[in-house]
Design a protein around this motif. Structure first.
Motif, PDB file in Angstrom:
ATOM      1  N   LEU A 126      -2.631  -5.270  31.852  1.00 40.32           N
ATOM      2  CA  LEU A 126      -1.752  -5.443  30.701  1.00 40.32           C
ATOM      3  C   LEU A 126      -2.524  -5.475  29.386  1.00 40.32           C
ATOM      4  O   LEU A 126      -2.109  -4.875  28.389  1.00 40.32           O
ATOM      5  CB  LEU A 126      -0.947  -6.736  30.863  1.00 40.32           C
ATOM      6  N   HIS A 127      -3.672  -6.161  29.375  1.00 34.20           N
ATOM      7  CA  HIS A 127      -4.367  -6.411  28.108  1.00 34.20           C
ATOM      8  C   HIS A 127      -5.624  -5.565  27.902  1.00 34.20           C
ATOM      9  O   HIS A 127      -6.141  -5.518  26.776  1.00 34.20           O
ATOM     10  CB  HIS A 127      -4.721  -7.893  28.003  1.00 34.20           C
ATOM     11  N   GLU A 128      -6.139  -4.927  28.936  1.00 39.65           N
ATOM     12  CA  GLU A 128      -7.319  -4.054  28.825  1.00 39.65           C
ATOM     13  C   GLU A 128      -8.433  -4.726  28.008  1.00 39.65           C
ATOM     14  O   GLU A 128      -8.873  -4.215  26.981  1.00 39.65           O
ATOM     15  CB  GLU A 128      -6.933  -2.717  28.174  1.00 39.65           C
ATOM     16  N   PRO A 129      -8.958  -5.861  28.471  1.00 43.19           N
ATOM     17  CA  PRO A 129      -9.927  -6.613  27.663  1.00 43.19           C
ATOM     18  C   PRO A 129     -11.321  -5.983  27.631  1.00 43.19           C
ATOM     19  O   PRO A 129     -11.712  -5.236  28.538  1.00 43.19           O
ATOM     20  CB  PRO A 129      -9.985  -7.967  28.380  1.00 43.19           C
ATOM     21  N   ASP A 130     -12.059  -6.321  26.580  1.00 41.67           N
ATOM     22  CA  ASP A 130     -13.472  -5.964  26.471  1.00 41.67           C
ATOM     23  C   ASP A 130     -14.357  -7.104  26.965  1.00 41.67           C
ATOM     24  O   ASP A 130     -15.495  -6.868  27.376  1.00 41.67           O
ATOM     25  CB  ASP A 130     -13.817  -5.656  25.017  1.00 41.67           C
ATOM     26  N   ASN A 131     -13.839  -8.328  26.864  1.00 38.26           N
ATOM     27  CA  ASN A 131     -14.574  -9.511  27.319  1.00 38.26           C
ATOM     28  C   ASN A 131     -13.652 -10.372  28.170  1.00 38.26           C
ATOM     29  O   ASN A 131     -12.469 -10.524  27.845  1.00 38.26           O
ATOM     30  CB  ASN A 131     -15.057 -10.358  26.131  1.00 38.26           C
ATOM     31  N   VAL A 132     -14.211 -10.942  29.240  1.00 42.61           N
ATOM     32  CA  VAL A 132     -13.462 -11.899  30.055  1.00 42.61           C
ATOM     33  C   VAL A 132     -14.337 -13.137  30.226  1.00 42.61           C
ATOM     34  O   VAL A 132     -15.496 -13.038  30.640  1.00 42.61           O
ATOM     35  CB  VAL A 132     -13.094 -11.325  31.437  1.00 42.61           C
ATOM     36  N   ILE A 133     -13.775 -14.296  29.894  1.00 44.36           N
ATOM     37  CA  ILE A 133     -14.490 -15.565  30.022  1.00 44.36           C
ATOM     38  C   ILE A 133     -13.686 -16.460  30.958  1.00 44.36           C
ATOM     39  O   ILE A 133     -12.526 -16.774  30.684  1.00 44.36           O
ATOM     40  CB  ILE A 133     -14.667 -16.233  28.649  1.00 44.36           C
ATOM     41  N   VAL A 134     -14.297 -16.852  32.068  1.00 41.60           N
ATOM     42  CA  VAL A 134     -13.613 -17.654  33.085  1.00 41.60           C
ATOM     43  C   VAL A 134     -14.091 -19.095  32.976  1.00 41.60           C
ATOM     44  O   VAL A 134     -15.261 -19.402  33.239  1.00 41.60           O
ATOM     45  CB  VAL A 134     -13.885 -17.108  34.500  1.00 41.60           C
ATOM     46  N   VAL A 135     -13.183 -19.978  32.559  1.00 31.86           N
ATOM     47  CA  VAL A 135     -13.509 -21.393  32.373  1.00 31.86           C
ATOM     48  C   VAL A 135     -12.702 -22.279  33.316  1.00 31.86           C
ATOM     49  O   VAL A 135     -13.073 -23.420  33.575  1.00 31.86           O
ATOM     50  CB  VAL A 135     -13.236 -21.834  30.909  1.00 31.86           C
ATOM     51  N   ALA A 136     -11.604 -21.775  33.827  1.00 33.94           N
ATOM     52  CA  ALA A 136     -10.621 -22.593  34.553  1.00 33.94           C
ATOM     53  C   ALA A 136     -11.203 -23.230  35.813  1.00 33.94           C
ATOM     54  O   ALA A 136     -12.062 -22.662  36.486  1.00 33.94           O
ATOM     55  CB  ALA A 136      -9.421 -21.728  34.926  1.00 33.94           C
TER      56      ALA A 136
END
Length: 248
Positions: free
Chosen positions: A72-82
């Protein structure tokens, strides 16, 4: 990488603590931010038309969520904190369910998101940061399987980097391990528990930790990390109130 305008960043676990600080920092730097959380949260409006945060209410541990939001969002960065807050008690007072809670939450979330990032895959130049914990290095005898789960997040991130290289994907994966901080709910509960265990006040215990790591410091540090050349990014970093330190 210094100009984040138009470079969408997904922050998984953005409703509170370090995740909220990271989401805010990227939005202030001009990045469109997608804040993924299980609970509803309000974020400040974008300033001067730059950046901005779009909230996505979803369970990051659901196997279908990562792929859907990446498409849906086609990100350039993904940060996983959860992740889950562990139950703070000695080993013998845990049940298997409480001991393994962070394996079923933190590790599950990391697995699903990194798997989907590799399957998609993200566009060339993408950055993926998994926020683990300093407990992965030092252990955490009052939090059951928490330290082991956080160490496994670090391993999984390394595996993902290896698979990306084998597939010729220009995606950079790294792990950030924050030191305990009273600026988060998890850190406050841990500090209380360890202070009691050591016969100290909470203030005495926290003084040993050095400069306090705040959500704002975490946000600035991850902005700095995303701005690094891919060839300069280390597999892992310790994050304290003094900033990032490469791990050997």
């Amino acid at each position: 990488m210094s100009d984040l305008s138009g470079r969408t960043t997904i922050v998984v676990g953005a409703s509170r603590g370090l995740g909220r600080g990271i989401a805010g920092a990227f939005a202030q730097a001009g990045a469109p931010v997608v804040a993924v959380s299980r609970t509803a949260a309000e974020f400040p409006a974008a300033a001067d038309g730059e950046g901005g945060i779009v909230a996505e209410l979803a369970d990051a541990g659901d196997a279908s969520v990562a792929g859907r939001l990446l498409d849906l969002h086609e990100p350039d960065n993904v940060i996983v904190v959860a992740g889950a807050n562990p139950l703070m008690r000695p080993l013998q007072q845990h049940t298997w369910e409480s001991f393994s809670a962070n394996w079923e939450s933190d590790v599950r979330i990391t697995f699903h998101w990194l798997r989907e990032i590799l399957l998609k895959p993200l566009r060339p130049g993408a950055r993926v940061i998994v926020v683990s914990s300093g407990a992965a290095l030092a252990g955490s005898p009052l939090s059951g399987g928490y330290a082991g789960a956080k160490a496994t997040q670090r391993f999984i991130t390394g595996y993902a980097q290896d698979e990306a290289q084998r597939a010729g994907l220009d995606i950079t994966f790294t792990t950030v391990l924050p030191r305990m901080t009273p600026a988060t709910e998890l850190g406050r509960s841990a500090a209380r528990a360890y202070a009691v265990r050591n016969g100290q006040t909470q203030e005495e215990y926290l003084q040993q930790m050095g400069p306090v790591l705040t959500p704002e410091i975490a946000g600035g540090a991850l902005l700095e990390l995303v701005g690094e050349k891919a060839t300069e990014v280390a597999p892992g970093y310790l994050l304290t109130g003094a900033g990032l330190k490469k791990l050997g």
